[in-house]
Motif scaffolding. Structure first.
Motif, short mmCIF file in Angstrom:
data_model
loop_
_atom_site.label_atom_id
_atom_site.label_comp_id
_atom_site.label_asym_id
_atom_site.label_seq_id
_atom_site.Cartn_x
_atom_site.Cartn_y
_atom_site.Cartn_z
N ASP A 310 0.85 -1.20 0.00
CA ASP A 310 0.00 0.00 0.00
C ASP A 310 0.89 1.25 0.00
N TRP A 311 1.46 1.56 -1.18
CA TRP A 311 2.39 2.69 -1.27
C TRP A 311 1.73 4.05 -1.01
N PRO A 312 0.50 4.31 -1.43
CA PRO A 312 -0.11 5.60 -1.10
C PRO A 312 -0.20 5.84 0.42
N GLN A 313 -0.52 4.78 1.17
CA GLN A 313 -0.59 4.92 2.62
C GLN A 313 0.81 5.15 3.21
N ILE A 314 1.80 4.45 2.66
CA ILE A 314 3.18 4.64 3.13
C ILE A 314 3.64 6.06 2.82
N GLU A 315 3.29 6.56 1.64
CA GLU A 315 3.64 7.95 1.29
C GLU A 315 3.03 8.92 2.30
N ALA A 316 1.77 8.70 2.65
CA ALA A 316 1.08 9.58 3.60
C ALA A 316 1.75 9.54 4.97
N LEU A 317 2.17 8.35 5.39
CA LEU A 317 2.83 8.23 6.70
C LEU A 317 4.19 8.92 6.70
N TYR A 318 4.93 8.83 5.58
CA TYR A 318 6.20 9.54 5.51
C TYR A 318 5.98 11.06 5.52
N GLU A 319 4.92 11.53 4.91
CA GLU A 319 4.61 12.95 4.97
C GLU A 319 4.35 13.38 6.41
N LEU A 320 3.63 12.54 7.16
CA LEU A 320 3.38 12.82 8.57
C LEU A 320 4.70 12.81 9.36
N LEU A 321 5.57 11.87 9.02
CA LEU A 321 6.85 11.77 9.71
C LEU A 321 7.71 13.00 9.43
N LEU A 322 7.65 13.51 8.20
CA LEU A 322 8.43 14.70 7.86
C LEU A 322 7.99 15.92 8.66
N ARG A 323 6.74 15.96 9.06
CA ARG A 323 6.27 17.09 9.88
C ARG A 323 6.87 17.04 11.28
N LEU A 324 7.24 15.85 11.72
CA LEU A 324 7.81 15.70 13.06
C LEU A 324 9.32 15.80 13.07
N SER A 325 9.96 15.53 11.93
CA SER A 325 11.42 15.44 11.93
C SER A 325 11.97 15.89 10.58
N ASP A 326 12.91 16.84 10.63
CA ASP A 326 13.60 17.27 9.42
C ASP A 326 14.79 16.34 9.18
N ASN A 327 14.44 15.09 8.83
CA ASN A 327 15.45 14.05 8.69
C ASN A 327 15.66 13.75 7.21
N PRO A 328 16.89 13.89 6.70
CA PRO A 328 17.11 13.68 5.26
C PRO A 328 16.83 12.26 4.79
N VAL A 329 17.02 11.26 5.67
CA VAL A 329 16.73 9.88 5.28
C VAL A 329 15.23 9.69 5.15
N VAL A 330 14.45 10.30 6.04
CA VAL A 330 13.00 10.25 5.93
C VAL A 330 12.56 10.90 4.62
N ALA A 331 13.18 12.04 4.28
CA ALA A 331 12.84 12.72 3.02
C ALA A 331 13.16 11.84 1.81
N LEU A 332 14.28 11.11 1.89
CA LEU A 332 14.64 10.19 0.81
C LEU A 332 13.61 9.08 0.68
N ASN A 333 13.24 8.48 1.81
CA ASN A 333 12.24 7.41 1.79
C ASN A 333 10.89 7.90 1.29
N HIS A 334 10.56 9.15 1.63
CA HIS A 334 9.31 9.72 1.15
C HIS A 334 9.34 9.86 -0.37
N ALA A 335 10.47 10.30 -0.92
CA ALA A 335 10.60 10.45 -2.37
C ALA A 335 10.44 9.11 -3.08
N VAL A 336 11.01 8.06 -2.50
CA VAL A 336 10.87 6.72 -3.08
C VAL A 336 9.40 6.30 -3.04
N ALA A 337 8.73 6.56 -1.91
CA ALA A 337 7.32 6.20 -1.79
C ALA A 337 6.48 6.95 -2.81
#
Length: 409
Positions: A310-337
């Protein structure tokens, strides 16, 4: 009692004994030496003489006697012999009320807070946590991090000195500091787990002893703080990720991408436990980073195949995670999602917006290569895979990335 059973029990009791000694006497470095001597005595006596009625009390008694001797020697030079003589323990058991209280309490969490004191560097926090709380020897920690034992000895010694120089008392941090200090403890445990699950250097991709130890220590913290939703989230995250370990590498030790793994080899018990923990933690709120990461891991683990993730749901969760943390690895994973949910062109566009904190990392180039391959840009994908291989510090990762490039030529 079998030797392996004795070793397992001593590893579990080690932080409790050390915590009891530091609580009563202070002197972290001497208390750690005394604890190690008590553990050594137990390994020689218990298999032959049998387990004492109260193993923890036995260890605290023996360690306290040894610490008394060490303190006498140390403080005699400082003219404090009169103070130290009050600390002698009579008899074979913990007779004084204070000693009985020490034997009945579990100071593991306080010890973790101490090892993760903000005055220490992350490397020192990790080393001291594995030594004092994990019960690993200096040689074992040095092997795990691929450094000489003398180097790790100096690192641990500096960490002990840092604790001593900080003057921090042994006890729970003040209420105002507690959340931040617990965050540091969880971060250190997560770093230890990650280094075991995806080694950043050396000849092996997995260092199971580290990920297993991080999972064991996180279980202890969860037992001590069962109502903390982020502690529960971290434990769930570790279980859900570690569940994939049996299928993560091939016979030659090469990594296998998640989409190509045999999901029948994943640890179903870990997945069930992780999802149950996550389900219990999420309603407690507020939702923290580890809970969100665990939710992402659960979506991967529950998918019947890579194609059905379920990649759309994973994308949404990474977006939520980015709001909590300015983490470049999270941003990379979000781009992949984004690429997996909306197509490789969208993913490549998202990659193009990332900053230089991640663009020099091999993971950025590996993700770019994957999306370029999906987009049909074979030559550019080969170039990116080769660039990722040049930047990877782990030998198995370099081999894997070069093999991906070779497969596309």
């Amino acid at each position: 009692m079998p030797e392996t059973a004795v070793e397992d029990l001593l590893r579990a009791l080690s932080p409790q004994v050390l915590g009891a000694l530091v609580r009563r006497y202070g002197h972290f470095d001497l208390a750690e030496d005394a604890t190690q001597e008590a553990l050594l005595a137990a390994t020689t006596q218990w298999p032959e003489e049998g387990l004492p009625g109260n193993p923890r009390a036995w260890l605290i008694t023996v360690a306290s006697r040894r610490l008394t001797d060490l303190l006498r020697s140390e403080q005699a030079r400082r003219r404090r012999e009169d103070t130290v003589t009050q600390w002698t323990l009579p008899g074979e058991h913990l007779a004084p009320a204070a000693d009985r209280k020490a034997a009945d309490s579990d100071d593991t969490l306080i010890l973790l807070f101490l090892c993760c004191h903000p005055s220490l560097s992350p490397a020192s926090q990790i080393a001291l946590t594995l030594r004092a709380v994990g019960g690993l020897t200096t040689a074992e920690i040095a092997r795990a991090f691929l450094v000489p034992e003398t180097t790790m000895t100096r690192r641990i010694s500096r960490a002990k000195s840092g604790i001593k120089d900080s003057g921090v008392p042994f006890g729970m941090p003040p209420e105002a500091d507690r959340a931040g200090r617990l965050d540091a403890v969880l971060h250190v445990l997560y770093l230890i787990f990650n280094e075991g699950y995806a080694s950043t250097s050396g000849p092996e991709l997995l260092r199971s002893e580290l990920s297993t130890e991080a999972l064991r220590l996180t279980r202890i913290v969860h037992r001590l703080l069962p109502d903390d939703s982020e502690v529960t989230g971290l434990l769930a995250l570790m279980l859900l990720i570690d569940a994939r370990r049996p299928a993560r590498t091939g016979p030659d030790g090469a990594p296998i991408p998640m989409a190509e793994q045999d999901r029948g080899r994943w640890n179903a018990e870990y997945i069930a436990e992780g999802i149950a923990l996550l389900s219990a933690a999420l309603p407690q709120g507020p939702t923290g980073q580890f809970q969100i990461q665990a939710a992402i891991a659960a979506l991967h683990d529950e998918a019947p195949s890579g194609e059905e993730t379920d990649w759309p749901q994973i994308e949404a969760l990474y977006e939520l995670l980015l709001r909590l943390s300015d983490n470049p690895v999270v941003a990379l994973n979000h781009a992949v999602a984004v690429g997996m949910a909306h197509g490789p062109r969208e993913g490549l566009a998202a990659l193009g917006k990332l900053d230089d904190r991640i663009t020099g990392d091999h993971r950025f180039h590996a993700a770019r290569a994957h999306l370029l391959d999906m987009a049909g840009e074979t030559a550019a994908a080969v170039e990116s895979y080769e660039e990722a291989a040049r930047r990877a510090a782990s030998l198995p990762q370099r081999r894997y990335l070069n093999s991906r490039a070779a497969r596309l030529r």
